[in-house]
Scaffold this motif. Structure first.
Motif, PDB file in Angstrom:
ATOM      1  N   ARG A  10      71.163  15.936  12.194  1.00 11.68           N
ATOM      2  CA  ARG A  10      70.400  15.043  13.072  1.00 11.68           C
ATOM      3  C   ARG A  10      69.118  15.743  13.540  1.00 11.68           C
ATOM      4  N   ALA A  11      69.229  17.019  13.878  1.00  7.18           N
ATOM      5  CA  ALA A  11      68.047  17.779  14.299  1.00  7.18           C
ATOM      6  C   ALA A  11      67.031  17.868  13.161  1.00  7.18           C
ATOM      7  N   GLU A  12      67.506  18.027  11.930  1.00 10.67           N
ATOM      8  CA  GLU A  12      66.597  18.070  10.780  1.00 10.67           C
ATOM      9  C   GLU A  12      65.880  16.734  10.600  1.00 10.67           C
ATOM     10  N   GLU A  13      66.594  15.633  10.792  1.00  8.12           N
ATOM     11  CA  GLU A  13      65.961  14.311  10.713  1.00  8.12           C
ATOM     12  C   GLU A  13      64.891  14.156  11.789  1.00  8.12           C
ATOM     13  N   LEU A  14      65.242  14.534  13.018  1.00  9.87           N
ATOM     14  CA  LEU A  14      64.288  14.449  14.126  1.00  9.87           C
ATOM     15  C   LEU A  14      63.071  15.330  13.847  1.00  9.87           C
ATOM     16  N   ALA A  15      63.310  16.537  13.356  1.00 13.60           N
ATOM     17  CA  ALA A  15      62.222  17.466  13.060  1.00 13.60           C
ATOM     18  C   ALA A  15      61.308  16.916  11.972  1.00 13.60           C
ATOM     19  N   ALA A  16      61.900  16.366  10.916  1.00 13.42           N
ATOM     20  CA  ALA A  16      61.094  15.798   9.830  1.00 13.42           C
ATOM     21  C   ALA A  16      60.239  14.653  10.352  1.00 13.42           C
ATOM     22  N   ASN A  17      60.831  13.774  11.138  1.00 21.06           N
ATOM     23  CA  ASN A  17      60.081  12.651  11.701  1.00 21.06           C
ATOM     24  C   ASN A  17      58.961  13.129  12.625  1.00 21.06           C
ATOM     25  N   TRP A  18      59.253  14.150  13.428  1.00 26.69           N
ATOM     26  CA  TRP A  18      58.247  14.693  14.339  1.00 26.69           C
ATOM     27  C   TRP A  18      57.086  15.294  13.550  1.00 26.69           C
ATOM     28  N   LEU A  19      57.404  16.055  12.506  1.00 21.13           N
ATOM     29  CA  LEU A  19      56.348  16.662  11.681  1.00 21.13           C
ATOM     30  C   LEU A  19      55.514  15.599  10.961  1.00 21.13           C
ATOM     31  N   VAL A  20      56.163  14.566  10.449  1.00 23.06           N
ATOM     32  CA  VAL A  20      55.427  13.466   9.805  1.00 23.06           C
ATOM     33  C   VAL A  20      54.475  12.837  10.820  1.00 23.06           C
ATOM     34  N   GLY A  21      54.933  12.696  12.041  1.00 24.29           N
ATOM     35  CA  GLY A  21      54.084  12.169  13.106  1.00 24.29           C
ATOM     36  C   GLY A  21      52.906  13.079  13.440  1.00 24.29           C
ATOM     37  N   GLN A  22      53.017  14.350  13.085  1.00 23.18           N
ATOM     38  CA  GLN A  22      51.940  15.323  13.290  1.00 23.18           C
ATOM     39  C   GLN A  22      51.006  15.402  12.081  1.00 23.18           C
ATOM     40  N   GLY A  23      51.273  14.567  11.066  1.00 23.89           N
ATOM     41  CA  GLY A  23      50.407  14.533   9.894  1.00 23.89           C
ATOM     42  C   GLY A  23      50.929  15.281   8.684  1.00 23.89           C
ATOM     43  N   TYR A  24      52.145  15.783   8.754  1.00 28.64           N
ATOM     44  CA  TYR A  24      52.749  16.487   7.627  1.00 28.64           C
ATOM     45  C   TYR A  24      53.357  15.474   6.655  1.00 28.64           C
ATOM     46  N   GLN A  25      53.479  15.888   5.414  1.00 27.68           N
ATOM     47  CA  GLN A  25      54.118  15.051   4.390  1.00 27.68           C
ATOM     48  C   GLN A  25      55.425  15.724   3.979  1.00 27.68           C
ATOM     49  N   LEU A  26      56.517  14.981   4.015  1.00 23.20           N
ATOM     50  CA  LEU A  26      57.820  15.510   3.611  1.00 23.20           C
ATOM     51  C   LEU A  26      57.896  15.547   2.089  1.00 23.20           C
ATOM     52  N   ARG A  27      58.155  16.724   1.546  1.00 22.57           N
ATOM     53  CA  ARG A  27      58.305  16.882   0.094  1.00 22.57           C
ATOM     54  C   ARG A  27      59.764  16.975  -0.309  1.00 22.57           C
ATOM     55  N   ASP A  28      60.565  17.648   0.507  1.00 19.06           N
ATOM     56  CA  ASP A  28      61.976  17.847   0.156  1.00 19.06           C
ATOM     57  C   ASP A  28      62.735  18.268   1.404  1.00 19.06           C
ATOM     58  N   LYS A  29      64.049  18.076   1.368  1.00 21.06           N
ATOM     59  CA  LYS A  29      64.875  18.573   2.469  1.00 21.06           C
ATOM     60  C   LYS A  29      66.198  19.078   1.923  1.00 21.06           C
ATOM     61  N   ASN A  30      66.758  20.034   2.641  1.00 24.61           N
ATOM     62  CA  ASN A  30      68.021  20.667   2.265  1.00 24.61           C
ATOM     63  C   ASN A  30      67.996  21.197   0.831  1.00 24.61           C
ATOM     64  N   TYR A  31      66.899  21.845   0.492  1.00 28.11           N
ATOM     65  CA  TYR A  31      66.765  22.445  -0.842  1.00 28.11           C
ATOM     66  C   TYR A  31      67.649  23.685  -0.922  1.00 28.11           C
ATOM     67  N   ARG A  32      68.494  23.725  -1.925  1.00 25.61           N
ATOM     68  CA  ARG A  32      69.432  24.835  -2.089  1.00 25.61           C
ATOM     69  C   ARG A  32      69.085  25.663  -3.318  1.00 25.61           C
ATOM     70  N   TYR A  33      69.204  26.977  -3.130  1.00 24.44           N
ATOM     71  CA  TYR A  33      69.069  27.925  -4.234  1.00 24.44           C
ATOM     72  C   TYR A  33      70.045  29.058  -3.959  1.00 24.44           C
ATOM     73  N   ARG A  34      71.035  29.164  -4.816  1.00 24.72           N
ATOM     74  CA  ARG A  34      72.114  30.144  -4.658  1.00 24.72           C
ATOM     75  C   ARG A  34      72.737  30.015  -3.263  1.00 24.72           C
ATOM     76  N   HIS A  35      72.654  31.061  -2.443  1.00 23.26           N
ATOM     77  CA  HIS A  35      73.281  31.026  -1.116  1.00 23.26           C
ATOM     78  C   HIS A  35      72.317  30.622  -0.013  1.00 23.26           C
ATOM     79  N   ALA A  36      71.140  30.172  -0.402  1.00 24.46           N
ATOM     80  CA  ALA A  36      70.111  29.844   0.589  1.00 24.46           C
ATOM     81  C   ALA A  36      69.857  28.348   0.638  1.00 24.46           C
TER      82      ALA A  36
END
Length: 118
Positions: A10-36
């Motif tokens: 939920r915090a990630e959703e809120l953060a993404a929405n807040w950043l979009v409202g600041q003019g950012y463009q969402l490219r991806d979320k919860n990107y996984r690579y190995r243990h990260a």
């Protein structure tokens, strides 16, 4: 799903929405690579920005940036390197931490730490 995982998503959703409202463009979320995992990958003003989102129900135990330790940073950087390779990104990047805080009235507040590490 455990309650803390639900709060984190939920915090990630809120953060993404807040950043979009600041003019950012969402490219991806919860990107996984190995243990990260990278919570959010945003683009803004020609930069590719890797964002670690931290939720806190208050600041009594400290601020979000204090909870991203050396090991976590190294994992995020490794995942970011792989993402950059996958999409063949040739421009600049940045690593941010975005704290999402819930106050006593139930309102959400944000602390954005740009260029927090690398």
């Amino acid at each position: 799903m455990a309650e803390h995982n639900e709060k984190g998503r939920r915090a990630e959703e809120l953060a993404a929405n807040w950043l979009v409202g600041q003019g950012y463009q969402l490219r991806d979320k919860n990107y996984r690579y190995r243990h990260a995992e990278i919570d959010l990958i945003m683009e803004h003003e020609g930069l590719l920005i890797f964002v670690e989102v931290k939720f806190r129900s208050g600041t009594g135990y400290g601020y979000s940036e204090e909870f991203v330790d050396f090991t976590k940073k190294r994992l995020i950087i490794k995942a970011a390197e792989n993402y950059i390779y996958e999409i063949d990104w040739k421009r600049d990047i940045r690593f941010d931490i975005l704290g999402v805080y819930k106050d006593r009235d139930g309102n959400f507040n944000y602390r954005h730490f740009k260029d927090a590490f690398y």
